[in-house]
Enzyme design. Structure first.
Site, mmCIF file in Angstrom:
data_model
loop_
_atom_site.group_PDB
_atom_site.id
_atom_site.type_symbol
_atom_site.label_atom_id
_atom_site.label_comp_id
_atom_site.label_asym_id
_atom_site.label_seq_id
_atom_site.Cartn_x
_atom_site.Cartn_y
_atom_site.Cartn_z
ATOM 1 N N LYS A 124 36.645 -25.682 -41.073
ATOM 2 C CA LYS A 124 37.753 -26.479 -40.557
ATOM 3 C C LYS A 124 38.085 -26.084 -39.122
ATOM 4 O O LYS A 124 38.252 -26.941 -38.251
ATOM 5 C CB LYS A 124 38.990 -26.310 -41.438
ATOM 6 C CG LYS A 124 40.152 -27.204 -41.013
ATOM 7 C CD LYS A 124 41.381 -26.983 -41.870
ATOM 8 C CE LYS A 124 42.103 -25.714 -41.473
ATOM 9 N NZ LYS A 124 43.416 -25.564 -42.135
ATOM 10 N N ASP A 142 42.488 -30.700 -43.437
ATOM 11 C CA ASP A 142 43.497 -29.748 -43.880
ATOM 12 C C ASP A 142 44.262 -30.359 -45.056
ATOM 13 O O ASP A 142 43.860 -31.387 -45.609
ATOM 14 C CB ASP A 142 44.445 -29.384 -42.722
ATOM 15 C CG ASP A 142 45.307 -30.559 -42.274
ATOM 16 O OD1 ASP A 142 45.100 -31.703 -42.770
ATOM 17 O OD2 ASP A 142 46.189 -30.345 -41.433
#
Length: 214
Positions: A124, A142
């Site tokens: 991420k 997220d």
């Protein structure tokens, strides 16, 4: 889990997002690729606002890996102690700074694999850096994106990897660059976790979420 929305519906959703905000921006403050990496590492389990407050003075004195190493772990800790998990994050930032100096000539690499090899940097984080600094259409999933993707049907998936693939596979290419920012901001301010603000949602009529609020 809701079904994947049809192509035409997904295109209409992102057309509306773009009309509302053509150039969405990430909210983490940074001045270069290195400070962006540091900010994203620090943002794990912390708010962007909290990270920005902690890094305001930090980045004035340590905006390169070399300066961060000179500051040292104790010096860094003093700046970020208001952030959750600050001790572990300080260790990772110092370690990744050393690797950048020793292995990359002080420059932040722009490949996902190289970024993920840095301490404290996961997929991420790497995708955020690739997207925000190098404008590569990487999708950093997220909790906000995971929630919006699954509630709306824009990008349903059982885990973050599945949602990332769903965005890549189903969002038209002309929206890929800003897709994750539109979805993050929508999840952060409108499609919130407990009481989504469906009355103010610009995609309410296209969203598959069954428990819409007034």
């Amino acid at each position: 889990m809701v079904k994947q929305l049809p192509y035409a519906t997904v295109r209409e959703i992102f057309t509306r997002f773009r009309a509302a905000e053509a150039e969405p921006k990430g909210e983490l403050h940074h001045v270069n690729a290195f400070t962006l990496v540091v900010a994203v590492v620090l943002s794990a389990q912390a708010t962007d606002a909290g990270v920005n407050k902690a890094t305001a003075k930090l980045f004035e004195i340590a905006d390169t890996p070399e300066k961060m190493l000179a500051l040292g772990e104790e010096g860094l800790t003093a700046h970020i102690k208001t952030i959750g998990l600050f001790r572990n994050k300080a260790r990772n930032v110092i370690k990744l700074s050393r690797i950048l100096v020793e292995e990359y000539g002080g420059e932040v690499p722009n490949s996902r694999a190289a970024l993920i090899s840095l301490p404290g940097v996961g997929r991420k984080t790497a995708n955020v850096v690739l997207n925000m600094w190098w404008h590569y259409p990487a999708q950093a999933v997220d909790t906000h994106i995971f929630r919006v993707g699954n509630r709306s049907g824009v990008a349903p998936g059982k885990d973050v990897d599945a949602v990332e693939r769903a965005i890549e596979d189903n969002v038209p290419v002309d929206f890929q660059q800003h897709a994750h920012h539109w979805l993050i901001l929508h999840g952060r301010y409108i499609c919130v976790a407990r009481k989504p603000k469906c009355g103010a949602c610009l995609i309410r009529d296209l969203c598959q979420f069954e428990d819409k609020t007034l």
